[in-house]
Design a protein around this motif. Structure first.
Motif, mmCIF file in Angstrom:
data_model
loop_
_atom_site.group_PDB
_atom_site.id
_atom_site.type_symbol
_atom_site.label_atom_id
_atom_site.label_comp_id
_atom_site.label_asym_id
_atom_site.label_seq_id
_atom_site.Cartn_x
_atom_site.Cartn_y
_atom_site.Cartn_z
ATOM 1 N N LYS A 70 109.978 -18.222 -12.209
ATOM 2 C CA LYS A 70 110.788 -19.575 -12.449
ATOM 3 C C LYS A 70 111.897 -19.507 -13.608
ATOM 4 C CE LYS A 70 107.234 -21.413 -15.785
ATOM 5 N NZ LYS A 70 107.937 -21.206 -16.935
ATOM 6 N N ASP A 71 111.580 -18.456 -14.517
ATOM 7 C CA ASP A 71 112.576 -18.432 -15.602
ATOM 8 C C ASP A 71 113.738 -17.673 -15.094
ATOM 9 O OD1 ASP A 71 110.935 -19.961 -17.029
ATOM 10 O OD2 ASP A 71 109.881 -18.199 -18.170
ATOM 11 N N TYR A 72 113.711 -17.101 -13.942
ATOM 12 C CA TYR A 72 114.826 -15.924 -13.595
ATOM 13 C C TYR A 72 115.509 -16.624 -12.420
ATOM 14 C CZ TYR A 72 112.760 -12.880 -17.134
ATOM 15 O OH TYR A 72 112.512 -12.535 -18.312
ATOM 16 N N LEU A 73 115.456 -17.826 -11.982
ATOM 17 C CA LEU A 73 115.956 -18.429 -10.985
ATOM 18 C C LEU A 73 117.287 -18.423 -11.027
ATOM 19 C CD1 LEU A 73 113.485 -21.378 -9.864
ATOM 20 C CD2 LEU A 73 113.408 -19.160 -8.649
ATOM 21 N N ARG A 74 118.177 -18.362 -9.864
ATOM 22 C CA ARG A 74 119.619 -18.522 -9.862
ATOM 23 C C ARG A 74 120.160 -17.330 -10.663
ATOM 24 N NH1 ARG A 74 117.089 -22.878 -9.109
ATOM 25 N NH2 ARG A 74 117.613 -24.588 -7.662
ATOM 26 N N ARG A 75 119.788 -16.321 -10.700
ATOM 27 C CA ARG A 75 120.529 -15.238 -11.323
ATOM 28 C C ARG A 75 120.739 -13.959 -10.143
ATOM 29 N NH1 ARG A 75 117.487 -14.137 -17.216
ATOM 30 N NH2 ARG A 75 117.239 -16.326 -17.633
ATOM 31 N N GLY A 76 120.504 -14.286 -8.872
ATOM 32 C CA GLY A 76 120.818 -13.446 -7.906
ATOM 33 C C GLY A 76 119.732 -12.322 -7.616
ATOM 34 N N PHE A 77 118.650 -12.502 -8.151
ATOM 35 C CA PHE A 77 117.529 -11.673 -7.786
ATOM 36 C C PHE A 77 116.781 -11.894 -6.460
ATOM 37 C CE2 PHE A 77 116.746 -12.212 -12.385
ATOM 38 C CZ PHE A 77 117.181 -10.907 -12.929
#
Length: 154
Positions: free
Chosen positions: A86-93
């Motif tokens: 949830k803390d890494y959403l919308r970063r391209g992962f």
């Protein structure tokens, strides 16, 4: 710098934590509290996670040696899972994992990839040119979940 690698059995605690937290914090926008509780309980089914890692093309995304997401491909062209912390959403992962999963399907000779995706994940898949085949009700542990069958020509 993000690193993508194949999952190992030692990754299961991190994978199941991301699975549970993503469902609890992200998918809760589109599913009931009861559905979220039942769906997230799948994190406790360790034997199923071991089987997925052993029998699927299962990859994890790491940032600074911390697993921030995972994806897996079954039966050559069935995109079975994509979860990002949830803390890494919308970063391209998610997109990066998706591209690698699609490349794996292409390398094994498939021209189409299919997936069952949640209401929450549908916009990501549509933004990556997946087409909705149909909306469906899927039963899991006695509850009905609305999701979508999507596909993409590779």
């Amino acid at each position: 710098m993000i690193q993508i690698r194949e999952a190992t059995l030692e990754d299961i605690p991190f994978i199941t934590s991301i699975f549970r937290d993503t469902i609890t914090h992200v998918n809760s926008k589109h599913y009931s509290e009861k559905q979220i509780k039942v769906w997230a309980s799948g994190a406790s089914e360790i034997e199923k996670w071991e089987e997925r890692i052993k029998n699927s093309y299962f990859i994890v995304a790491e940032l600074n040696e911390t697993i921030v997401g995972f994806a897996y491909l079954s039966n050559g062209n069935c995109f079975d899972g994509l979860f990002i912390h949830k803390d890494y959403l919308r970063r391209g992962f998610g997109t990066k994992l998706m591209r690698i999963i699609e490349s794996k399907a292409i390398s094994t000779g498939y021209e189409i990839i299919k997936s069952d995706v949640s209401i929450t994940a549908l916009p990501l898949f549509e933004n990556q040119y997946y087409i909705v085949e149909r909306k469906q009700k899927k039963n899991y542990k006695g509850l009905s979940f609305e999701n979508y069958i999507v596909y993409k020509e590779l």
